[in-house]
Design a protein around this motif. Structure first.
Motif, PDB file in Angstrom:
ATOM      1  N   GLN A  69      22.444  32.674  50.378  1.00  0.00           N
ATOM      2  CA  GLN A  69      21.767  34.155  50.799  1.00  0.00           C
ATOM      3  C   GLN A  69      20.223  33.859  50.678  1.00  0.00           C
ATOM      4  N   MET A 112      20.245  31.831  54.406  1.00  0.00           N
ATOM      5  CA  MET A 112      20.236  32.190  55.239  1.00  0.00           C
ATOM      6  C   MET A 112      19.210  33.628  55.382  1.00  0.00           C
ATOM      7  N   ALA A 113      18.497  34.077  54.693  1.00  0.00           N
ATOM      8  CA  ALA A 113      17.472  35.212  54.721  1.00  0.00           C
ATOM      9  C   ALA A 113      16.002  34.472  55.279  1.00  0.00           C
ATOM     10  N   ALA A 141      22.549  34.129  60.976  1.00  0.00           N
ATOM     11  CA  ALA A 141      22.199  34.652  59.978  1.00  0.00           C
ATOM     12  C   ALA A 141      22.378  36.001  59.124  1.00  0.00           C
ATOM     13  N   MET A 142      21.910  36.631  60.031  1.00  0.00           N
ATOM     14  CA  MET A 142      21.895  38.182  60.170  1.00  0.00           C
ATOM     15  C   MET A 142      23.287  37.962  59.731  1.00  0.00           C
ATOM     16  N   LEU A 165      25.029  37.615  56.205  1.00  0.00           N
ATOM     17  CA  LEU A 165      23.798  38.016  54.731  1.00  0.00           C
ATOM     18  C   LEU A 165      25.264  39.143  54.702  1.00  0.00           C
ATOM     19  N   ARG A 212      28.482  38.817  53.334  1.00  0.00           N
ATOM     20  CA  ARG A 212      28.085  38.653  51.919  1.00  0.00           C
ATOM     21  C   ARG A 212      27.626  39.812  51.465  1.00  0.00           C
ATOM     22  N   ARG A 213      26.991  41.435  52.144  1.00  0.00           N
ATOM     23  CA  ARG A 213      26.860  42.422  51.686  1.00  0.00           C
ATOM     24  C   ARG A 213      28.402  43.237  51.332  1.00  0.00           C
ATOM     25  N   SER A 268      24.567  49.260  48.469  1.00  0.00           N
ATOM     26  CA  SER A 268      23.739  49.239  49.710  1.00  0.00           C
ATOM     27  C   SER A 268      24.179  50.773  50.205  1.00  0.00           C
ATOM     28  N   ASP A 311      20.720  50.158  54.479  1.00  0.00           N
ATOM     29  CA  ASP A 311      20.634  49.001  54.291  1.00  0.00           C
ATOM     30  C   ASP A 311      21.175  48.639  55.940  1.00  0.00           C
ATOM     31  N   TRP A 334      19.601  46.824  59.660  1.00  0.00           N
ATOM     32  CA  TRP A 334      20.619  45.681  60.280  1.00  0.00           C
ATOM     33  C   TRP A 334      20.740  45.983  61.437  1.00  0.00           C
TER      34      TRP A 334
END
Length: 217
Positions: A72, A75-76, A123-124, A127, A130-131, A141, A145, A149
């Motif tokens: 995480q 990627m961030a 990367a987005m 993420l 993953r969320r 979330s 959020d 995005w």
């Protein structure tokens, strides 16, 4: 008036007004928050040192969490660095900033910018997956959020499309790209994206607050 004329003219002007005014009001509202007076005696004369230490320490996870959130975090960082490169180091963007503020600096080759944009999107997406697949993250979330995005992704995606001349006539894709940027400008002050303004001051305040009490964080 064509769509491109609208995007370059009234839409850009009003979105910038909303961006600046909204951000100013958010900052002003934060400064106006009521704080109780601290009557305790300071245990540390260097609150500035505590502020700087906390800013730095919060850039990295604590050792006990590092392995669990390493993906995480990676990627961030790719996303944020990629956004910075695309927004501030692409020659046409620098020209636009110069036209509005008079400030200018050197840019990077287009190939590097496009790579940074593609890495940002990858990367987005990682993420987001993953969320959606982590129960705890999915539970906390909110609409804010996911909408933030989307609003952040669209300018990068349409910018790559305009550069590659895919998806339609160049003028049309460029207009859509500008409109997505303007949507981001309007959305920014009223969403979680405002953390870009508050993240450093809030960490500095927290570090100074605890340093006064002799606590290192």
């Amino acid at each position: 008036m064509t769509l491109l004329d609208f995007a370059r003219g009234p839409a850009l002007q009003w979105s910038l007004v909303i961006l600046v005014a909204g951000t100013f009001l958010r900052v002003l509202g934060t400064l106006w928050l009521r704080h109780s007076k601290d009557l305790s005696k300071s245990k540390n004369d260097s609150t500035a040192g505590g502020a700087m230490r906390t800013i730095w320490n919060r850039m990295w996870p604590r050792p006990q969490f590092a392995q669990r959130i390493s993906f995480q975090l990676l990627m961030a960082y790719i996303m944020h660095i990629g956004l910075f490169v695309v927004v501030f180091l692409y020659a046409p963007h620098i020209t636009l900033i110069k036209d509005m503020t008079g400030l200018s600096w050197g840019g990077l080759p287009s190939g590097i910018i496009m790579f940074a944009g593609a890495a940002t999107i990858a990367a987005m997406v990682a993420l987001l997956i993953r969320r959606l697949t982590t129960p705890a993250l999915k539970m906390i979330s909110t609409f804010g959020d996911y909408s933030s995005w989307v609003v952040t992704l669209l300018p990068v995606l349409t910018g790559l499309m305009a550069y590659a001349h895919i998806g339609g006539r160049y003028e049309t894709i460029l207009a859509i790209h500008l409109l997505t940027v303007e949507l981001l400008f309007v959305w920014f002050p009223f969403s979680k994206l405002i953390h870009a303004i508050f993240v450093i001051p809030s960490r500095a305040h927290l570090g100074a607050f605890y340093a006064r009490r002799g606590v290192k964080i």
